[in-house]
Design an enzyme around this catalytic site. Structure first.
Site, mmCIF file in Angstrom:
data_model
loop_
_atom_site.group_PDB
_atom_site.id
_atom_site.type_symbol
_atom_site.label_atom_id
_atom_site.label_comp_id
_atom_site.label_asym_id
_atom_site.label_seq_id
_atom_site.Cartn_x
_atom_site.Cartn_y
_atom_site.Cartn_z
ATOM 1 N N LYS A 101 54.608 34.703 16.803
ATOM 2 C CA LYS A 101 54.896 33.275 16.822
ATOM 3 C C LYS A 101 54.037 32.541 15.574
ATOM 4 C CE LYS A 101 52.769 29.488 18.042
ATOM 5 N NZ LYS A 101 53.193 28.862 16.683
ATOM 6 N N GLY A 144 42.837 32.010 14.598
ATOM 7 C CA GLY A 144 42.970 30.462 14.170
ATOM 8 C C GLY A 144 41.576 29.865 14.792
ATOM 9 N N GLU A 196 40.501 36.291 16.553
ATOM 10 C CA GLU A 196 39.882 36.256 15.338
ATOM 11 C C GLU A 196 39.646 34.678 14.960
ATOM 12 O OE1 GLU A 196 38.652 38.701 13.223
ATOM 13 O OE2 GLU A 196 39.248 40.251 14.628
ATOM 14 N N CYS A 223 38.155 32.321 6.492
ATOM 15 C CA CYS A 223 37.343 32.239 7.834
ATOM 16 C C CYS A 223 36.181 32.672 7.467
ATOM 17 C CB CYS A 223 38.092 33.113 8.593
ATOM 18 S SG CYS A 223 38.357 34.652 8.280
ATOM 19 N N GLU A 260 33.208 24.048 11.039
ATOM 20 C CA GLU A 260 34.021 24.776 9.720
ATOM 21 C C GLU A 260 34.885 23.709 8.994
ATOM 22 O OE1 GLU A 260 37.322 27.191 11.062
ATOM 23 O OE2 GLU A 260 36.773 28.945 9.752
#
Ligand code: NAD
Length: 487
Positions: A183, A236, A258, A292, A392
């Site tokens: 997806k 994500g 992750e 990331c 973040e």
């Protein structure tokens, strides 16, 4: 302009209610494609196909040699279609020329590397004989360890390095013998749909890999919470990871996450400041900070702080060309969507309000009236308790934080809910390795060294669960079974 379809059970089909949505180019805001806007009914069809393909076994029973040969064919086809992938990465993801190694070359190598690893992987191995009294009178037990495919996987990649992130999931899943429903991120469907074209051409049996794009918020939960799913692999944010974990609890579905990062780069006092500037500044421009593992917190001795900050500001002001990444000389492209730019601008405002020193950037480039651009932004004198040091940002913003001594640097680096990555700049490798052992992160780079293919990639704390890449990534897609008998 292309209108895409879903790839379910080896066929290209419209979303059940025929809805599509528009994919924009973030540098121009122009529409570049229409993609299917799937509903829960389409997820249901795809999961049924993947379950059927797993349970009837055409893939997991395919000999390993054929499975890895197919991975090599997939890599060959992507290689052949490299220009098309590159065009899509530039147009749909704002992939600047300097990111193309990671965006395009590395995924091809990663897929080939997984084929190699799978060839040597101990899918079946004998354990040493064990002495144990048995009712049969024998007192030696033989044990065969079997690594079975985990089953039907829900793969939910993200949009920042889409070919890399999706390859990190489908390559080990295929090597292990799993089937899957991909997806895509609503902001990154085209690359995943191109991957479906590639696996179709490579000859993957129907139902083994399905791709269902859509932007309805209910389709992600419908996929991961489906009891026919054996494992969820998600890349994500940690907020979504937490929601997924709640959702899958009722089925006790295995998860691989992750998630986000707030990595620190520690510049030690033996390291030349001029040499530190490019890597310290790079999250302020490399793929617009949308990575990331980027070291978005730069930690430097207080006595050298002001000098480093002014050199970093001068570097990005002079070296970073901002614009449409279709121009290969552009170093900083747009961020993916206007809502992301809004969130980044809120972080910049919070740093200004909380008393950080804005050294450069902080606004939108005046010369660009279209596209979702943010100037490369560097803050000095950031404190570890400020939002820009804790959360973040996922935009081109770097926070420089002064430290007093080595212990203070370690304390600040570990003062984070995240634990994905970190960096140390030092001329004394042994000193840096000693410090790395004290960092609570899944990876540490000393003087920017990177091993992309064998390293286990993943995070401590809120940065994830499990590891990708190399044999560690392949292990994630297997279940251990032990078969024992009297010797
Ligand atoms: P996000 O958390 O917004 O995830 C969005 C995706 O999750 C969409 O596909 C959405 O449909 C799905 N989703 C949302 N709620 C769901 C639910 N309850 N159940 C199932 N699916 C659900 O993240 P993003 O914007 O796609 O990605 C950015 C993040 O990815 C950053 O935090 C970044 O650090 C992280 N990232 C991590 C790595 C890594 O290797 N650790 C790599 C790249 C990006």
């Amino acid at each position: 302009m292309k209108t895409w379809q879903l790839y379910i059970d080896g066929k290209w089909v419209d979303a059940q209610d025929h809805r599509t949505y528009s994919v924009p180019n973030p540098a121009t805001e122009e529409e570049i494609a229409q993609v299917p806007d799937a509903s829960v009914a389409d997820i249901d069809r795809a999961v049924a196909a993947a379950r059927r393909a797993f349970d009837t076994g055409p893939w997991s029973n395919t000999p390993l040699e054929e499975r890895v040969a197919l991975l090599d064919r997939i890599a060959d086809i992507i290689e052949r279609r490299k220009d098309e992938f590159r065009d899509a990465l530039v147009a749909a993801h704002g992939a600047e020329f300097v990111t193309h190694t990671q965006q395009l070359e590395s995924p091809i190598r990663l897929i080939r590397n997984y084929a190699e690893i799978a060839r040597r992987f101990p899918f079946e191995e004998m354990l040493p004989l064990v002495e144990q009294p048995l009712p049969s009178g024998s007192n030696l037990v033989s044990s065969l360890l079997v690594r079975q495919p985990v089953g039907v996987c829900a793969l939910i990649p993200t949009w920042n390095f889409p070919l890399w992130v999706t390859s990190q999931k489908f390559a080990p899943a295929l090597a292990a013998g799993c089937t899957m429903v991909v997806k895509p991120s609503p902001w990154g469907p085209i690359i995943d749909l191109m991957i479906a074209e590639v696996v179709e051409e490579a000859g993957l049996p129907p139902g083994v890999l399905n791709v269902v794009s859509g932007q309805a918020p209910e389709i992600g939960p419908a996929l991961v919470e489906d009891p026919r799913i054996d494992m969820v692999s998600f890349t994500g944010s940690n907020a979504t990871g937490m929601r997924i974990m709640e959702g899958v609890a009722k089925n006790l579905t295995r998860v691989h996450f992750e998630l986000g990062g707030k990595s620190a780069l520690i510049v030690l006092d033996d390291y030349d400041l001029d040499a530190a500037v490019p890597s310290a500044s790079s999250p302020a421009f490399f793929h617009a900070g949308q990575g990331c593992a980027m070291t978005t917190r730069v930690l430097v001795q207080r006595s050298r702080h002001d000098e480093l900050v002014s050199k970093m500001a001068a570097f990005v002001e002079n070296a970073v060309k901002i614009g449409n990444p279709s121009d290969p000389s552009v170093l900083l492209g747009p961020v993916i969507r206007p809502e992301r730019r809004g969130a980044i601008e809120e972080y910049i405002a919070s740093a200004n309000e909380q008393g950080a020193d804005l050294a450069t950037g902080g606004g939108r480039p005046a010369e660009l009236d279209r596209g979702w651009f943010v100037e490369p932004t560097i803050f000095g004198n950031v404190r570890s308790d400020m939002r820009v040091a804790q959360e973040e940002i996922f935009g081109p913003v770097v926070s420089v934080i002064p430290f007093e001594d080595e212990d203070d640097a370690i304390r600040i680096a570990n003062d984070s809910n995240y634990g994905l990555f970190g960096g140390i700049l030092s001329n004394d490798t042994q000193r840096a390795i000693g410090m790395a052992r004290r960092l609570r992160t899944g990876g540490v780079t000393i003087n920017s060294a990177i091993n992309s293919f064998q390293k286990p990639s993943g995070g401590f704390k809120h940065s994830g669960i499990g590891r990708e890449n190399g044999r560690f990534g392949l292990e994630e897609y297997t279940e251990l079974q032990v078969v024992m008998w009297p010797n």
